[in-house]
Design an enzyme around this catalytic site. Structure first.
Site, PDB file in Angstrom:
ATOM      1  N   LEU A  99       4.480  17.308   5.543  1.00  0.00           N
ATOM      2  CA  LEU A  99       3.435  18.264   5.895  1.00  0.00           C
ATOM      3  C   LEU A  99       2.836  18.837   4.617  1.00  0.00           C
ATOM      4  O   LEU A  99       3.562  19.373   3.776  1.00  0.00           O
ATOM      5  CB  LEU A  99       3.993  19.422   6.724  1.00  0.00           C
ATOM      6  CG  LEU A  99       4.612  19.145   8.093  1.00  0.00           C
ATOM      7  CD1 LEU A  99       6.004  18.539   7.978  1.00  0.00           C
ATOM      8  CD2 LEU A  99       4.707  20.455   8.885  1.00  0.00           C
ATOM      9  N   ILE A 157      12.990  20.722   6.539  1.00  0.00           N
ATOM     10  CA  ILE A 157      13.322  20.681   5.117  1.00  0.00           C
ATOM     11  C   ILE A 157      12.302  21.486   4.325  1.00  0.00           C
ATOM     12  O   ILE A 157      11.096  21.239   4.421  1.00  0.00           O
ATOM     13  CB  ILE A 157      13.353  19.228   4.607  1.00  0.00           C
ATOM     14  CG1 ILE A 157      14.376  18.408   5.398  1.00  0.00           C
ATOM     15  CG2 ILE A 157      13.680  19.185   3.110  1.00  0.00           C
ATOM     16  CD1 ILE A 157      14.333  16.925   5.095  1.00  0.00           C
ATOM     17  N   GLY A 187       4.122  24.146   3.205  1.00  0.00           N
ATOM     18  CA  GLY A 187       4.386  22.797   2.694  1.00  0.00           C
ATOM     19  C   GLY A 187       5.829  22.405   2.893  1.00  0.00           C
ATOM     20  O   GLY A 187       6.731  23.101   2.450  1.00  0.00           O
ATOM     21  N   SER A 188       6.094  21.278   3.555  1.00  0.00           N
ATOM     22  CA  SER A 188       7.469  20.972   3.910  1.00  0.00           C
ATOM     23  C   SER A 188       7.594  19.548   4.444  1.00  0.00           C
ATOM     24  O   SER A 188       6.696  18.726   4.306  1.00  0.00           O
ATOM     25  CB  SER A 188       7.956  21.969   4.961  1.00  0.00           C
ATOM     26  OG  SER A 188       7.020  22.042   6.032  1.00  0.00           O
ATOM     27  N   ARG A 189       8.733  19.295   5.094  1.00  0.00           N
ATOM     28  CA  ARG A 189       9.022  17.970   5.626  1.00  0.00           C
ATOM     29  C   ARG A 189       9.943  18.112   6.834  1.00  0.00           C
ATOM     30  O   ARG A 189      10.768  19.027   6.898  1.00  0.00           O
ATOM     31  CB  ARG A 189       9.700  17.146   4.536  1.00  0.00           C
ATOM     32  CG  ARG A 189      10.209  15.785   4.949  1.00  0.00           C
ATOM     33  CD  ARG A 189      10.621  15.045   3.695  1.00  0.00           C
ATOM     34  NE  ARG A 189      11.462  13.898   3.952  1.00  0.00           N
ATOM     35  CZ  ARG A 189      11.787  13.009   3.022  1.00  0.00           C
ATOM     36  NH1 ARG A 189      11.335  13.137   1.788  1.00  0.00           N
ATOM     37  NH2 ARG A 189      12.562  11.987   3.307  1.00  0.00           N
TER      38      ARG A 189
END
Length: 231
Positions: A99, A157, A187-189
């Site tokens: 993301l 994450i 901002g991530s995953r």
């Protein structure tokens, strides 16, 4: 009153304090300098945009696994699930969704079923696009059993910019596909782990829409042999 309620529904509650703070700073800046006030207003508008919480058209089927997040399918590979969940050394298919700061960051339940276990693991803040982020970064891991009896894992994450993971789930919760369950800020995953014989319906580089894009179908036989990178 309904209009005000609808307005708050389309913005995730985690954003309220940020939006209010940005708006206050913008007002103060504008009282000193018009240009600074304009910059503050732009920042406030971006904050509202980041915490947007749109409705989605969720596919309804016990066989389906849908994307828990908006973003790009960055990687599909065989990998061990997070060790803290106690699943042993059996590899699964890991679908990693990255993301960026412009994606919707509200996360959704990927399948109908029951939450079996949750584990928060503090860690580093490497760029979420890196493979090592799945291992070393701060994460919230969730193990669930689907309505079809399959065990799957989904993991929030934190990334280089993201510094807070919010997960509203509890062990034993009965959940439905597409329900909102949390958010990762800035901002991530999100990783999804599926049994090896699962029939995938996405490919690397594809854009996923949380709550809508179908990742896998347990009702299909696996007809495509995927090649996986081992790194």
């Amino acid at each position: 009153m309904k209009q005000y309620n609808d307005l708050f529904k389309i913005i995730h509650r985690e954003g309220y304090i940020f939006i209010a703070s940005f708006a206050l700073v913008s007002f103060l800046l504008a009282s000193f300098n018009e240009k600074l006030g304009c910059i503050g207003c732009i920042a406030t508008a971006w904050c509202i945009y980041f915490f947007r919480n749109p409705d989605r058209f969720v596919p309804i089927s016990d066989d389906l696994v849908i994307s828990p997040a908006d973003g790009i399918i960055q990687e599909i590979k065989e990998a061990l699930p997070p060790p803290e969940l106690g699943l042993g050394d059996v590899e699964m298919i890991r679908v990693s969704i990255f993301l960026n700061i412009f994606n919707v960051h509200v996360n959704r339940i990927p399948a109908n079923g029951k939450i079996l276990a949750l584990h928060y693991n503090p860690g580093k803040f490497f760029n979420a696009s890196l493979d090592k982020a799945s291992i070393y970064n701060e994460r919230q891991s969730v193990l669930m059993e689907t309505a079809q009896g399959q065990k799957i894992v989904f993991v929030q994450i934190a990334g280089l910019i993201a510094r807070r993971i919010v997960c509203d789930l509890e062990e034993g919760n009965e959940v439905k596909t597409g329900e909102r369950y949390g958010i990762i800020r800035f901002g991530s995953r999100v990783d999804v782990y599926l049994p090896l014989k699962t029939a995938l319906l996405v490919s690397k580089g594809q854009t996923a829409i949380g709550g809508e894009t179908i990742i896998a179908d347990f009702g299909r036989k696996k007809t495509t042999e995927f090649k996986f990178d081992r790194k």
